[in-house]
Design a protein around this motif. Structure first.
Motif, PDB file in Angstrom:
ATOM      1  N   TRP A  80      -5.432   1.231   5.479  1.00 10.65           N
ATOM      2  CA  TRP A  80      -5.607   2.472   4.716  1.00 10.65           C
ATOM      3  C   TRP A  80      -4.355   3.355   4.842  1.00 10.65           C
ATOM      4  CZ3 TRP A  80     -10.353   6.010   6.216  1.00 10.65           C
ATOM      5  CH2 TRP A  80     -10.338   7.196   5.502  1.00 10.65           C
ATOM      6  N   ILE A  81      -3.880   3.518   6.067  1.00  4.92           N
ATOM      7  CA  ILE A  81      -2.683   4.334   6.300  1.00  4.92           C
ATOM      8  C   ILE A  81      -1.468   3.702   5.626  1.00  4.92           C
ATOM      9  CG2 ILE A  81      -1.052   5.115   8.075  1.00  4.92           C
ATOM     10  CD1 ILE A  81      -3.573   5.335   9.948  1.00  4.92           C
ATOM     11  N   ASN A  82      -1.291   2.395   5.815  1.00  3.12           N
ATOM     12  CA  ASN A  82      -0.122   1.717   5.257  1.00  3.12           C
ATOM     13  C   ASN A  82      -0.105   1.759   3.736  1.00  3.12           C
ATOM     14  OD1 ASN A  82       2.244  -0.208   5.872  1.00  3.12           O
ATOM     15  ND2 ASN A  82       1.107  -1.258   4.271  1.00  3.12           N
ATOM     16  N   GLN A  83      -1.255   1.531   3.143  1.00  4.72           N
ATOM     17  CA  GLN A  83      -1.331   1.428   1.685  1.00  4.72           C
ATOM     18  C   GLN A  83      -1.490   2.789   1.006  1.00  4.72           C
ATOM     19  OE1 GLN A  83      -0.211  -1.753   2.230  1.00  4.72           O
ATOM     20  NE2 GLN A  83      -1.037  -2.046   0.188  1.00  4.72           N
ATOM     21  N   LYS A  84      -1.603   3.835   1.803  1.00  5.77           N
ATOM     22  CA  LYS A  84      -1.790   5.193   1.282  1.00  5.77           C
ATOM     23  C   LYS A  84      -3.002   5.278   0.345  1.00  5.77           C
ATOM     24  CE  LYS A  84       2.953   6.820   1.677  1.00  5.77           C
ATOM     25  NZ  LYS A  84       4.051   7.493   0.983  1.00  5.77           N
ATOM     26  N   TRP A  85      -4.112   4.664   0.805  1.00  7.54           N
ATOM     27  CA  TRP A  85      -5.340   4.749   0.020  1.00  7.54           C
ATOM     28  C   TRP A  85      -5.816   6.197  -0.016  1.00  7.54           C
ATOM     29  CZ3 TRP A  85      -8.568   0.339   2.685  1.00  7.54           C
ATOM     30  CH2 TRP A  85      -8.061  -0.909   2.283  1.00  7.54           C
ATOM     31  N   SER A  86      -6.582   6.508  -1.030  1.00  7.06           N
ATOM     32  CA  SER A  86      -7.230   7.816  -1.088  1.00  7.06           C
ATOM     33  C   SER A  86      -8.286   7.876   0.010  1.00  7.06           C
ATOM     34  CB  SER A  86      -7.907   8.011  -2.447  1.00  7.06           C
ATOM     35  OG  SER A  86      -8.998   7.099  -2.588  1.00  7.06           O
ATOM     36  N   ALA A  87      -8.685   9.081   0.387  1.00  2.38           N
ATOM     37  CA  ALA A  87      -9.737   9.238   1.399  1.00  2.38           C
ATOM     38  C   ALA A  87     -11.021   8.557   0.928  1.00  2.38           C
ATOM     39  CB  ALA A  87      -9.979  10.718   1.683  1.00  2.38           C
TER      40      ALA A  87
ATOM     41  N   GLU B 220      10.317   6.099   6.906  1.00  2.00           N
ATOM     42  CA  GLU B 220      10.176   6.960   8.079  1.00  2.00           C
ATOM     43  C   GLU B 220       8.757   7.522   8.099  1.00  2.00           C
ATOM     44  OE1 GLU B 220      12.129   7.712  10.796  1.00  2.00           O
ATOM     45  OE2 GLU B 220      13.214   6.003   9.981  1.00  2.00           O
ATOM     46  N   PRO B 221       8.111   7.488   9.240  1.00  2.00           N
ATOM     47  CA  PRO B 221       6.739   7.995   9.316  1.00  2.00           C
ATOM     48  C   PRO B 221       6.666   9.507   9.117  1.00  2.00           C
ATOM     49  CG  PRO B 221       7.533   7.378  11.494  1.00  2.00           C
ATOM     50  CD  PRO B 221       8.587   6.973  10.515  1.00  2.00           C
ATOM     51  N   VAL B 222       5.588   9.936   8.486  1.00  2.00           N
ATOM     52  CA  VAL B 222       5.321  11.353   8.271  1.00  2.00           C
ATOM     53  C   VAL B 222       3.912  11.618   8.787  1.00  2.00           C
ATOM     54  CG1 VAL B 222       5.052  13.176   6.551  1.00  2.00           C
ATOM     55  CG2 VAL B 222       6.780  11.390   6.213  1.00  2.00           C
ATOM     56  N   GLY B 223       3.778  12.508   9.713  1.00  2.00           N
ATOM     57  CA  GLY B 223       2.459  12.837  10.237  1.00  2.00           C
ATOM     58  C   GLY B 223       2.075  11.991  11.432  1.00  2.00           C
ATOM     59  N   PHE B 224       1.047  12.447  12.105  1.00  3.42           N
ATOM     60  CA  PHE B 224       0.579  11.846  13.350  1.00  3.42           C
ATOM     61  C   PHE B 224       0.202  10.370  13.183  1.00  3.42           C
ATOM     62  CE2 PHE B 224      -3.007  10.925  16.235  1.00  3.42           C
ATOM     63  CZ  PHE B 224      -2.343  11.047  17.454  1.00  3.42           C
TER      64      PHE B 224
END
Length: 157
Positions: free
Chosen positions: A65-72, A113-117
């Motif tokens: 989910w994080i990698n693919q930038k899925w919607s919530a 580059e990572p953004v956010g926790f």
């Protein structure tokens, strides 16, 4: 010559979506065996295996989910469908057709580059995979053990 298989988000999600379906089948079969008086022990075994795969599927789902930038909405749906027998595989097939599992690990070494926790955690995991896998296995084993000790939410009479 060495054979190296790339574990992409698509491959990882497909493995665990399929494993979730297979362990649901095992758990349902064990429940049928118990209900028909054949054996009650199968439920403990199948339930334990399914519980471990369920926790693993949830962890993998969040990672993808994080990698693919899925919607919530999609991420929550993917998690929620794990509690419905056999629902993870149709979900995986659908989102794969929509291209929502395409590509590699965007936060891996040399990538974005990572953004956010959460992206920082994922980048750390992708850049130190062996250590991360060991830590995840230990964490899942601890959570799984605690859940086994607590037992089922409702005691059957």
């Amino acid at each position: 010559m060495s054979l190296r298989v790339a574990v992409t988000p698509r491959v990882l999600f497909r493995i665990f979506a399929t494993a979730e379906v297979v362990t649901w089948a095992g758990l349902i079969a064990a429940l049928i065996l118990r209900a028909t008086g054949v054996t009650a022990e199968a439920v403990s075994i199948a339930g334990g295996i399914h519980g471990f795969v369920f926790l693993s599927y949830c962890a993998v789902t969040v990672f993808v989910w994080i990698n693919q930038k899925w919607s919530a909405g999609l991420g929550i749906l993917a998690l929620a469908l794990s509690i419905i027998p056999f629902a993870t595989l149709p979900l995986e097939l659908t989102i794969d057709k929509q291209g929502k599992l395409a590509g590699g690990w965007r936060l891996a070494k040399g990538g974005d580059e990572p953004v956010g926790f959460f992206e920082h955690i994922q980048a750390w995991v992708l850049r130190r995979p062996i250590l991360a896998i060991c830590l995840v296995v230990v964490l899942l084993a601890v959570v799984f053990s605690v859940l086994l000790i607590l037992g089922p939410p409702v005691q059957l009479s």
